[in-house]
Write an enzyme that holds these catalytic residues in place. Sequence first.
Site, PDB file in Angstrom:
ATOM      1  N   HIS A 273      42.047  31.525  45.010  1.00  0.00           N
ATOM      2  CA  HIS A 273      41.309  31.678  43.755  1.00  0.00           C
ATOM      3  C   HIS A 273      41.728  30.527  42.821  1.00  0.00           C
ATOM      4  O   HIS A 273      41.805  30.682  41.610  1.00  0.00           O
ATOM      5  CB  HIS A 273      41.668  33.053  43.160  1.00  0.00           C
TER       6      HIS A 273
ATOM      7  N   ASP B  81      39.813  40.560  33.296  1.00  0.00           N
ATOM      8  CA  ASP B  81      38.903  41.604  33.784  1.00  0.00           C
ATOM      9  C   ASP B  81      39.575  42.519  34.810  1.00  0.00           C
ATOM     10  O   ASP B  81      39.049  43.588  35.108  1.00  0.00           O
ATOM     11  CB  ASP B  81      37.612  40.996  34.370  1.00  0.00           C
ATOM     12  N   HIS B  82      40.743  42.132  35.311  1.00  0.00           N
ATOM     13  CA  HIS B  82      41.429  42.949  36.326  1.00  0.00           C
ATOM     14  C   HIS B  82      42.551  43.808  35.756  1.00  0.00           C
ATOM     15  O   HIS B  82      43.046  44.702  36.432  1.00  0.00           O
ATOM     16  CB  HIS B  82      41.981  42.040  37.434  1.00  0.00           C
TER      17      HIS B  82
ATOM     18  N   ASP C 260      39.940  38.394  44.092  1.00  0.00           N
ATOM     19  CA  ASP C 260      39.073  37.255  43.739  1.00  0.00           C
ATOM     20  C   ASP C 260      39.462  36.062  44.594  1.00  0.00           C
ATOM     21  O   ASP C 260      40.627  35.644  44.598  1.00  0.00           O
ATOM     22  CB  ASP C 260      39.255  36.882  42.260  1.00  0.00           C
TER      23      ASP C 260
ATOM     24  N   HIS D 120      43.781  37.846  35.816  1.00  0.00           N
ATOM     25  CA  HIS D 120      42.628  37.607  34.948  1.00  0.00           C
ATOM     26  C   HIS D 120      42.354  38.880  34.143  1.00  0.00           C
ATOM     27  O   HIS D 120      42.521  39.998  34.652  1.00  0.00           O
ATOM     28  CB  HIS D 120      41.392  37.269  35.803  1.00  0.00           C
TER      29      HIS D 120
ATOM     30  N   HIS E 265      45.524  39.827  40.810  1.00  0.00           N
ATOM     31  CA  HIS E 265      45.917  38.688  39.977  1.00  0.00           C
ATOM     32  C   HIS E 265      45.738  39.146  38.531  1.00  0.00           C
ATOM     33  O   HIS E 265      45.393  40.311  38.301  1.00  0.00           O
ATOM     34  CB  HIS E 265      45.100  37.427  40.313  1.00  0.00           C
TER      35      HIS E 265
HETATM   36 ZN   LIG Z   1      37.697  38.670  38.502  1.00  0.00          ZN
HETATM   37 ZN   LIG Z   2      39.783  36.146  38.845  1.00  0.00          ZN
END
Ligand SMILES: [Zn+2]
Ligand SMILES: [Zn+2]
Length: 360
Positions: free
Chosen positions: A212, A118-119, A235, A116, A114
């Site tokens: 998620h 942080d990914h 996630d 987000h 996905h």
């Molecule tokens: Zn994450």
């Molecule tokens: Zn996430």
Amino acid sequence: MKFPKILLAAIVVLGIVAAVAVNVPAVQDRLIGRVIRTNIDNHARVAQLFADDALRLLVCGSSSPLPSPDRARPCLAVIAGGRFYVVDTGSGSWNTMALLRMPGERIGAVFFTHYHSDHIGDLGELNMQTWVAGRPMPLPVYGPAGVESVVAGFQQAYALDAGYRTAHHGADFLPPALGMMQAHVLTVPDDGTPATAFEDGALKVSVFAVDHAPIHPAVGYRFDYKGRSLVISGDTVKTQSVIDAARGADLLAHEAQNNDLVKRMHDAAELLGRTRYAKIFHDIPSYHTTPVEAAEVANAAGVPLLLMYHLTPPPPNRIAERVFLRGVSKIRDHGVVLARDGMLIELPLAGGEARVSELR
Ligand SMILES: [Zn+2]
Ligand SMILES: [Zn+2]
């Protein structure tokens, strides 16, 4: 009593000699030369990781959005058939791979769970670095709907840099066409049933929806290679689609968030007047999985090895790791590993148990 005194004297003399020696330029040059060779020579590492005798998973990022001094944000590299496939490119993950002397030119593709931050943070860096390393094709980037805009955005942000590098090193050495990324939008059934995402020879990658919410789409992946298999949750809250995908697999890499610790962080933030942090720590339990729930998922799927990653909060030491895993051993007393950056899990193609080690 005499021997220890001699030994002590010898240690003192050696210490003095070493202290003097490190100030001698010739000694310094010799030491530095050895470090440079070690850092550049990746032949043994490539032979170790890319031998076609196992399906391998390398942890290139075990953390989550919360900062950690020694963990990059989420990134798992699956190594099969002479290439590596990166699932999520969390910030700092290329640095982790580079320190481990991964051969960038062997990248096969990127898969996103996905979008987000942080990914996705290191996508630009991963693309640029693997191009410079000699990747023989544009970088394929797979993901559910949205991947095309993420790829286009990174491509635009790095366009000036790509131009600089070709201008400096030459178009023969860095052909602009090979420095590009190609987005591939995956069609993912909403009901959690798996769909084929990618096939190359004996490697098959399946994608499945996870939960998620409110983030949609969000997916996990299953990699099958020559009779061995591993599943990556992405996630998600504890969800049936991960259990179904992991049934019969050798390894499940599942995200984990310890909500007792998150609650304590919430309380501390509230007490200290850091109200925005308190709000975030209040909200995040609703869309992640606790370590105990991850163990329940692994048990329900009958998967022999569970690797917890995307650790929230990322445990900074062994004591914190024990606190993080509290309650897990009551329902699963074996086959649980907490990810660390550089951890390697090997599933031998000849069969047998997974081998867990840590690369340096
Ligand atoms: Zn994450
Ligand atoms: Zn996430």
